[in-house]
Design an enzyme around this catalytic site. Structure first.
Site, PDB file in Angstrom:
ATOM      1  N   ARG A  15       0.834  -1.195   0.000  1.00 14.81           N
ATOM      2  CA  ARG A  15       0.000   0.000   0.000  1.00 14.81           C
ATOM      3  C   ARG A  15       0.874   1.251   0.000  1.00 14.81           C
ATOM      4  NH1 ARG A  15      -3.763  -1.341   5.100  1.00 14.81           N
ATOM      5  NH2 ARG A  15      -1.807  -2.325   5.745  1.00 14.81           N
ATOM      6  N   LYS A  73       1.215   2.217   7.161  1.00 14.17           N
ATOM      7  CA  LYS A  73       1.498   1.471   8.383  1.00 14.17           C
ATOM      8  C   LYS A  73       2.374   2.269   9.334  1.00 14.17           C
ATOM      9  CE  LYS A  73       0.367  -1.852   9.645  1.00 14.17           C
ATOM     10  NZ  LYS A  73      -0.808  -1.988  10.546  1.00 14.17           N
ATOM     11  N   TYR A  92      -1.535   5.068  10.190  1.00 15.76           N
ATOM     12  CA  TYR A  92      -1.986   4.167  11.244  1.00 15.76           C
ATOM     13  C   TYR A  92      -0.844   3.998  12.236  1.00 15.76           C
ATOM     14  CZ  TYR A  92      -6.043   2.750   8.428  1.00 15.76           C
ATOM     15  OH  TYR A  92      -7.210   2.736   7.723  1.00 15.76           O
ATOM     16  N   HIS A  94      -1.566   2.466  15.964  1.00 12.81           N
ATOM     17  CA  HIS A  94      -1.867   1.332  16.864  1.00 12.81           C
ATOM     18  C   HIS A  94      -0.871   1.284  18.026  1.00 12.81           C
ATOM     19  CE1 HIS A  94      -4.836  -0.109  14.022  1.00 12.81           C
ATOM     20  NE2 HIS A  94      -3.940  -0.084  13.061  1.00 12.81           N
ATOM     21  N   GLU A 116      -6.512   5.666  13.012  1.00 12.21           N
ATOM     22  CA  GLU A 116      -7.481   4.791  13.670  1.00 12.21           C
ATOM     23  C   GLU A 116      -8.194   5.423  14.857  1.00 12.21           C
ATOM     24  OE1 GLU A 116      -3.610   3.899  15.844  1.00 12.21           O
ATOM     25  OE2 GLU A 116      -4.218   4.295  13.772  1.00 12.21           O
ATOM     26  N   SER A 132     -11.186  -1.823   7.939  1.00 17.86           N
ATOM     27  CA  SER A 132     -11.989  -2.792   8.685  1.00 17.86           C
ATOM     28  C   SER A 132     -12.873  -3.584   7.731  1.00 17.86           C
ATOM     29  CB  SER A 132     -12.850  -2.081   9.729  1.00 17.86           C
ATOM     30  OG  SER A 132     -12.055  -1.468  10.723  1.00 17.86           O
ATOM     31  N   LEU A 238     -12.896  -4.178  18.837  1.00 15.66           N
ATOM     32  CA  LEU A 238     -12.113  -2.939  18.826  1.00 15.66           C
ATOM     33  C   LEU A 238     -12.604  -1.995  19.910  1.00 15.66           C
ATOM     34  CD1 LEU A 238     -10.049  -1.004  17.440  1.00 15.66           C
ATOM     35  CD2 LEU A 238     -11.976  -0.129  16.103  1.00 15.66           C
ATOM     36  N   ILE A 267      -5.399  -8.055  15.910  1.00 18.10           N
ATOM     37  CA  ILE A 267      -3.996  -8.247  16.273  1.00 18.10           C
ATOM     38  C   ILE A 267      -3.214  -6.939  16.272  1.00 18.10           C
ATOM     39  CG2 ILE A 267      -3.239  -8.793  13.916  1.00 18.10           C
ATOM     40  CD1 ILE A 267      -2.023 -10.450  17.210  1.00 18.10           C
ATOM     41  N   ASP A 268      -3.602  -5.946  15.463  1.00 15.87           N
ATOM     42  CA  ASP A 268      -2.923  -4.650  15.477  1.00 15.87           C
ATOM     43  C   ASP A 268      -3.005  -3.997  16.849  1.00 15.87           C
ATOM     44  OD1 ASP A 268      -1.728  -4.248  12.991  1.00 15.87           O
ATOM     45  OD2 ASP A 268      -3.616  -3.688  12.064  1.00 15.87           O
ATOM     46  N   LYS A 277      -0.302 -14.194  18.316  1.00 19.46           N
ATOM     47  CA  LYS A 277       0.980 -13.513  18.220  1.00 19.46           C
ATOM     48  C   LYS A 277       1.101 -12.995  16.796  1.00 19.46           C
ATOM     49  CE  LYS A 277       3.485 -17.833  17.249  1.00 19.46           C
ATOM     50  NZ  LYS A 277       4.547 -18.756  17.716  1.00 19.46           N
ATOM     51  N   VAL A 296      -1.981 -11.897  10.931  1.00 17.94           N
ATOM     52  CA  VAL A 296      -1.176 -10.935  10.169  1.00 17.94           C
ATOM     53  C   VAL A 296      -1.561  -9.517  10.575  1.00 17.94           C
ATOM     54  CG1 VAL A 296      -0.639 -10.071   7.863  1.00 17.94           C
ATOM     55  CG2 VAL A 296      -0.870 -12.532   8.251  1.00 17.94           C
ATOM     56  N   ASN A 298      -0.980  -6.677   9.104  1.00 14.30           N
ATOM     57  CA  ASN A 298      -1.384  -5.769   8.020  1.00 14.30           C
ATOM     58  C   ASN A 298      -2.178  -6.547   6.967  1.00 14.30           C
ATOM     59  OD1 ASN A 298       1.048  -7.106   7.317  1.00 14.30           O
ATOM     60  ND2 ASN A 298       1.583  -5.545   5.811  1.00 14.30           N
TER      61      ASN A 298
END
Length: 366
Positions: A15, A73, A92, A94, A116, A132, A238, A267-268, A277, A296, A298
């Site tokens: 991206r 990211k 983003y 996180h 976010e 999302s 979330l 997971i983020d 994990k 994952v 991302n």
């Protein structure tokens, strides 16, 4: 303003913060756009496309020296070291699940605004919503693959076939990601249950799906019962800015059927399964307690062109505001945009992030 667009460097992350079309709009508004060479190449945006849009192609040093850095990211630690006081980072972040990144951004002095945690007057998180949607839809695809024997799964076809029951999909969280996951799973004719704590949201889900999905209150007992009987569990919980709650314990995972699958969209923010994990697109799954996990960090990067276009649709107006007004005026005139401020001048400015990291809160007004 000089706006820098670096190439993303996470594993299989293609991206890009601005498309050529977005760059053209910013250039037309009188701003200078600097794009790192080959930043968009992985999704079909060549350097020449950016140059045709009026952007300048440069090296990583030039891009990170811009007044505003627009990414997708969170910056890696060596990227954080490139930032300086007075500079704006828009991406983003996180941070609630990433103390090291938070400390690095604080040390740099940068003003970091997180996609976010930007809110909307009508409610929701408008800059998180498209990702999302993508992650929710993807979760069923990757979960279905994880259930195949070749991936360590128990060999279940989610939609079943005539004479054979469909697979059971349990979605934890009925927000944007969860609703999109349920939509895809129901479209495959799976047996789908969505759990949420909001009675109002459960009512909306009931009306929306018209019997194709079972909405259920997310009590501890219901979560346990549904998870233990599931073929595929999708974690889509979330709390804006905060770490995700751990809804599924290791004990629960241990009691699931061998070869069942779990996809942790949360997971983020640290993940909502105790056994989660972070993984990468290079090695997206692992088996723990006999269950295939996909975690994952991302996920939307796997469908990077779609994700980039969807993200730019919502982020570009905010980039315009930052470039036209500067961060202080842009946030002062929009309380919802102001909610995106996570770090400024070495301080944490977002309450949930501060609480998650056990750091002192320093609100914008201070």
């Amino acid at each position: 303003m000089r706006i820098g667009v670096p190439k993303e460097i996470k594993v299989h992350e293609y991206r890009v913060g601005l498309t050529p079309a977005s760059a053209a709009e910013l250039v037309a508004a009188g701003h200078e756009v600097l794009v790192e060479s080959s930043a968009g190449l992985g999704i079909g945006f060549a350097d020449a496309d950016y140059q045709s849009a009026g952007a300048t192609i440069g090296g990583v040093d030039e891009v990170f020296a811009a007044d505003i850095v627009v990414k997708v990211k969170e910056p890696q630690l060596h990227e954080c070291a490139r930032f300086r006081p007075g500079q704006i980072l828009f991406t983003y972040l996180h941070l609630a699940a990433d103390s090291a990144q938070a400390q690095a951004l604080m040390a740099s002095g940068v003003t970091a605004i997180a996609y976010e945690t930007v809110t909307a007057a009508a409610g929701g998180l408008p800059l998180l919503m498209p990702m999302s949607e993508v992650a929710g839809r993807m979760s069923v695809q990757v979960g279905a693959a994880a259930l195949q024997k070749a991936g360590g799964g128990r060999g279940v076809l989610l939609g079943g076939v005539p004479g054979v029951a469909p697979g059971k999909v349990v979605v934890l969280g009925g927000g944007i990601a969860g609703t999109n996951a349920a939509t895809m799973a129901a479209g495959l004719q799976a047996d789908v249950t969505v759990l949420d704590r909001s009675v109002a949201r459960l009512g909306w889900l009931s009306d929306h799906f018209q019997g194709r999905v079972t909405p259920l209150m997310a009590s501890a007992q219901n979560v346990r019962e549904q998870v233990l009987s599931a073929d595929l569990v999708i974690g889509a919980v979330l709390i804006p800015g905060a770490a995700a709650p751990r809804l599924v314990t290791r004990e629960m995972v241990r009691e699931m059927a061998d070869g069942a699958a779990m996809v942790d969209i949360s997971i983020d923010q640290g993940g909502c399964f105790e056994t989660s994990k972070p993984t990468t697109h290079d090695a997206p799954t692992y088996i723990d307690e006999g269950v295939v996990h996909y975690c994952v960090t991302n996920m939307p990067g796997a469908v990077a062109r779609t994700s980039t276009l969807a993200l730019n649709n919502v982020t570009l107006p905010f980039v315009h505001q930052l470039a036209r007004l500067g961060w202080q005026a842009a946030l002062a005139c929009d309380e919802h945009f102001a909610n995106g401020l996570n770090v400024h001048a070495g301080r944490i400015c977002h309450q949930q992030v501060a609480e998650a990291l056990h750091l002192e809160l320093s609100p914008l007004a201070a």
